[in-house]
Design a protein around this motif. Sequence first.
Motif: not given
Length: 487
Positions: A183-189, A246-249
């Motif tokens: 797993w890789t952490e996703v950057s979120t606003p 809609s794109d995971g990012s």
Amino acid sequence: MKKLSALLFATLFAAFSFTSCSDDDNDNNNYGITALTVVTSGGGSYAGVISQTDITCTVPMTTQTSELEACTLSVTTTTNTTVTVNGEAIEGETFDLNDPIVLTATNGSKTKEYTLTVVISEDEGDLATGEQMTSDIRNSGIPSDVYDYSVAYFNGKFYAFTSGLTDTIASYKVFTSTNGISWTEVSTPEIIGGFGARPVVYNDQLYIISGIRVLGYDEEGNAPETKVSFGQTSCTLDYLRTWTTSDGSTWNNEAVEYDMTKIAAGSYFDVYLMGSMFPWVGVHPFVYDGNLYFQSGACLLYGTFQNSVLALFEKNEDSYDMVNAVSSYQKAGSSYFVLNDQVFIMGGYNSFISNGMLSTVYASSDGMTTFESVADETAVGAISGATVVTNKAGDTAYLFGGLVANEETGGNEINNNVYKTTDGINWEAIEVNADYVGSYDPSVVVDDNNIAWVFAGLTEFVGTYTPYSLSVDDMNPSFTVWAFALD
């Protein structure tokens, strides 16, 4: 003498011609690629089988298309042979192997082209009875302080939404994986999700719905969303926490404030309690007939997480409106699932789980507002907290986990069986791996290969009203990951 010379010449010429042709063939066959290995983005390493100029690499059934989007290649060649793709060397490059690619082997002035094809195996193998993919999801990217998490499958990838607590600092994070293991952490606003937030895919978007933040200060220093009245702790959140992508990012905040006027059914007492319980933990979202619904979960009220007052909501543009309030068929811990274009509700319990769990199955008769009993009991028996998913064809449903009544002891225990049905009424237990252990309210997703991945859930039921608690020590989530091939 002349005839003998002519005959000798003809013999020598024929021998020379045969030898030259043979040398050319051998020369063509004696250079090129002798071995090839594909390494997927998830770290899987698989050898290719070379047949003349075709190379076939078969990867396990659990391989996702997203895992093949950035593969590296390791090749072994004959002496003085180089390999390129589209004229570029393959060292240090990645390749999308969801479609065949052409490798060119060059040796001096000679070239040879190979077609590399990666095939996802259709051999179920151990997946028919369940295969443990990892014993602890925290070994590869998921934080060690996680006490609650849920998983979705979106655009060929897995997404995990986690809640963690270290001392007094709470964290709410998003992770992604191409293989369900690393797993890789996703950057979120900003901070997304919360304790008990649950995901669902709807209209080509990934939603993460609800969730509260009552255990510790979050990483931005915000205080817990709680208040104390008359010595009892309740939640103060007055909106439905919702994010979409809609794109995971790229993530969009679509939080909805609670509006009492949207509640169209139920007594005043029900309406009042629904107003108090809008910030839910462990909602159950699902999609039916092109619409997004969710059943409300538990809410922190008067010092405990309570789950006795339930309602069903439907998404309508920028709001979530109540379809109906408390009813005879909506129970805590019940399982909603869609099978053969019909909605079913199965099991659950009344107020306190000690009052006894239910075995009744209801089915929608008019879309969503009315459900009728279609079975008083099934082979599954009385159950709550099970997760039911359907296969890709939508004609067979599978039940995982949950709490079942033990008739011999009179108590309750975690369900370690897996059941399937084609009509929502007649269930049968399938053969499962002896090492498989279920959980309460597991997060189960079905991938593009028709495999059910079983994550999370609680390994025991703790609490008077619900399995949730204000103490992390009282919650014991499952960190094993299992995969089952569906029919």
